[in-house]
Motif scaffolding. Sequence first.
Motif, PDB file in Angstrom:
ATOM      1  N   MET A  20      43.444   0.361  43.853  1.00  0.00           N
ATOM      2  CA  MET A  20      44.637  -0.417  42.957  1.00  0.00           C
ATOM      3  C   MET A  20      43.966  -1.521  42.176  1.00  0.00           C
ATOM      4  O   MET A  20      44.087  -1.641  40.795  1.00  0.00           O
ATOM      5  N   SER A  21      42.975  -2.388  42.681  1.00  0.00           N
ATOM      6  CA  SER A  21      42.298  -3.453  42.148  1.00  0.00           C
ATOM      7  C   SER A  21      41.211  -2.776  40.960  1.00  0.00           C
ATOM      8  O   SER A  21      41.170  -3.464  40.018  1.00  0.00           O
ATOM      9  N   HIS A  60      42.543  -4.318  32.572  1.00  0.00           N
ATOM     10  CA  HIS A  60      42.267  -5.610  31.914  1.00  0.00           C
ATOM     11  C   HIS A  60      41.007  -5.546  30.756  1.00  0.00           C
ATOM     12  O   HIS A  60      41.199  -6.040  29.745  1.00  0.00           O
ATOM     13  N   LEU A  61      39.872  -4.691  31.198  1.00  0.00           N
ATOM     14  CA  LEU A  61      38.915  -4.265  30.031  1.00  0.00           C
ATOM     15  C   LEU A  61      39.416  -3.458  28.833  1.00  0.00           C
ATOM     16  O   LEU A  61      39.365  -3.872  27.861  1.00  0.00           O
ATOM     17  N   ALA A  72      42.549  -5.942  21.920  1.00  0.00           N
ATOM     18  CA  ALA A  72      42.903  -6.878  21.194  1.00  0.00           C
ATOM     19  C   ALA A  72      41.668  -7.634  20.687  1.00  0.00           C
ATOM     20  O   ALA A  72      41.791  -8.109  19.314  1.00  0.00           O
ATOM     21  N   PHE A  73      40.584  -7.424  21.070  1.00  0.00           N
ATOM     22  CA  PHE A  73      39.276  -7.978  20.145  1.00  0.00           C
ATOM     23  C   PHE A  73      39.169  -7.156  19.055  1.00  0.00           C
ATOM     24  O   PHE A  73      38.946  -7.624  17.914  1.00  0.00           O
ATOM     25  N   VAL A  74      39.387  -5.851  19.288  1.00  0.00           N
ATOM     26  CA  VAL A  74      39.348  -5.136  18.066  1.00  0.00           C
ATOM     27  C   VAL A  74      40.285  -5.020  17.240  1.00  0.00           C
ATOM     28  O   VAL A  74      39.916  -5.101  15.649  1.00  0.00           O
ATOM     29  N   SER A  75      41.227  -5.412  17.594  1.00  0.00           N
ATOM     30  CA  SER A  75      42.543  -5.764  16.786  1.00  0.00           C
ATOM     31  C   SER A  75      42.410  -7.097  15.904  1.00  0.00           C
ATOM     32  O   SER A  75      42.958  -7.165  14.890  1.00  0.00           O
ATOM     33  N   SER A  76      41.562  -7.951  16.428  1.00  0.00           N
ATOM     34  CA  SER A  76      41.172  -9.252  15.568  1.00  0.00           C
ATOM     35  C   SER A  76      40.394  -8.929  14.458  1.00  0.00           C
ATOM     36  O   SER A  76      40.033  -9.965  13.654  1.00  0.00           O
ATOM     37  N   GLY A  77      39.871  -7.637  14.190  1.00  0.00           N
ATOM     38  CA  GLY A  77      38.854  -7.379  12.895  1.00  0.00           C
ATOM     39  C   GLY A  77      37.509  -6.880  13.071  1.00  0.00           C
ATOM     40  O   GLY A  77      36.934  -6.873  12.270  1.00  0.00           O
ATOM     41  N   VAL A  78      37.566  -6.474  14.609  1.00  0.00           N
ATOM     42  CA  VAL A  78      36.155  -5.888  14.689  1.00  0.00           C
ATOM     43  C   VAL A  78      36.054  -4.491  14.556  1.00  0.00           C
ATOM     44  O   VAL A  78      37.028  -3.638  15.166  1.00  0.00           O
ATOM     45  N   ASN A  80      44.886 -12.995  34.322  1.00  0.00           N
ATOM     46  CA  ASN A  80      44.289 -11.907  34.895  1.00  0.00           C
ATOM     47  C   ASN A  80      42.938 -11.463  33.985  1.00  0.00           C
ATOM     48  O   ASN A  80      41.924 -10.787  34.510  1.00  0.00           O
ATOM     49  N   ILE A  81      43.181 -11.014  32.845  1.00  0.00           N
ATOM     50  CA  ILE A  81      42.330 -10.464  32.010  1.00  0.00           C
ATOM     51  C   ILE A  81      40.753 -11.357  32.003  1.00  0.00           C
ATOM     52  O   ILE A  81      39.715 -11.033  31.981  1.00  0.00           O
TER      53      ILE A  81
END
Length: 555
Positions: A234-235, A242-243, A249-255, A294-295
Amino acid sequence: MPFDQTKTHSLADVINKLQALPTLPDTKRRDLISAITRTTKFLNRAPADLPTDAPSLRTILETIHPAQAGISAKSLANVKSNLAKALQVTRFMPRDLPQANRSAAWDAFFKHAGAKHQEWGLARFAAYCCSRGIDPQKVNDAVMTAFQSYLDARLLGKNPARLCKEMKQTWNGIVTRNTLSLATLTYAPNPRYRCRPLTDYPVRLQDEIADYLKWRSGADLFDINAPDKPLKPMSLRNTKAHLTQFLDAFVSSGVDPARLHSLTDVVTPENMRAGFTEHMKRRGITSGSGSLQNIAATLVVMARDRLKVEPTVLKEMIRIKRRVSTNPKGMNEKNSQRLIQFNDWENVIRILSLSNLLMDRAEADPASRISALHAMRAAALTILLSCPLRAKNLAGLDLNRHLMSHRNGTHTIYGIRIEGADVKNREAIEVHLTAKNSAMLHRYITKFRSNLTEVPTTALFPRASDGLPRTPSNFSGDLTAAIYRETGLVMNMHLFRHFGAKMYLDAKPGHYEAVRRLLKHRNVQTTIDFYAEMTSQFAFDEYSDILAKFGGRHH
């Protein structure tokens, strides 16, 4: 008198108008007023406090559950139907369109329906269209939108948006399967955001993530650099999630995803700030949250243990983690709110007696699979009330590995033993069921369990398809739905742990050590953090008793 909703009215106004209508038969007047008074009784509200417009009233009526109101589901539906009639008779709700015969075009359309329930599901929409002279060839999104508005002003029992979405799906299914030259209807997709999969990233990054998860699992027993405490399945799933969330989210910021060739390209303080900023914007929040915490924790652990980043860089990442963390202490607000329902002793009785109700229902037709499901839920409830296990441990119970039994005269007594390695906090669980609870579990095992699957299995709660243990999420969801359906109580598997603590502390305020042992917390401070608020009510009750005694002396 035409429909008029330009002023704010209440159900008290409806009663006054019903009493003043000279042409209304006395029997009809009595039934309609009775529907209003019964509704107000169910809600513990005065007629003057309840609105007459359908959307507002419908939202309030959704809180009434038959079990909580002490009536059958059919009786509650009749009350709502009469309430709608009372609103229509008094013109506080628009009346339905006059009925019209179904047109030949609609008859032809329904011949393509694959099952009778599809025709029933679209019958009301078809009646609306026929009353307005709309044949299937003219049906489009605008027609369905107008129909939803029509329902929104009239329905008290069902949610018009949900009902129309189901109708759109049924309509589209008939049109698509039969390749009819009719419009397909659109509806809003599931609002839950879905991250792009890891396969959207360069192969090298995918491989590094897979290697990292394998390393954290402790798969290589002889790797001297392996973590001392391998992650449980589960972990590992949570770490991967999380990854995935952070990368999205990082890619959605314009990367550009193609630029991310390795974990060292991704896990940096600058990228954490960019990704977390996008994550907060997406969710409409301006501060930290549990998911961000958590992330961030996953990224910090990876940077420290696997990537071996410089101490100054790690220090900056830890600082970012603190900024996005919520540091919650004790029970979350949702669970606290759900426990309030058990301040009502009748609700306590409902949950305590539910296993018997379900088992009695199963006994009515022992050979059917539906009865086996009733018995399975009864057995699960019996175990949860005896020992509030976590969902994963309950769903994974095995007849050979976890159940112990012995004869006591003519009865079989059961015990449950789960090794610490299989428990979240690695604290072993061992409990012996009472004779009554053992009898319930024995009935399920010997009489009903074999009807759940044809596959040979030792799982206590097997799946039909392969005999493997039921997944914790599906098992918990099924039990949550059954509890609400039968009792009107909102209660998932995990809440049984809080319920058990509440019952114990209500009876014995301040006995945190006993509750710690019941829930298998490793530290009594954890128990106190979660449940100290429950003992506060005891203090208020004691204070009220003291004031009452002083008041008695005064008189």
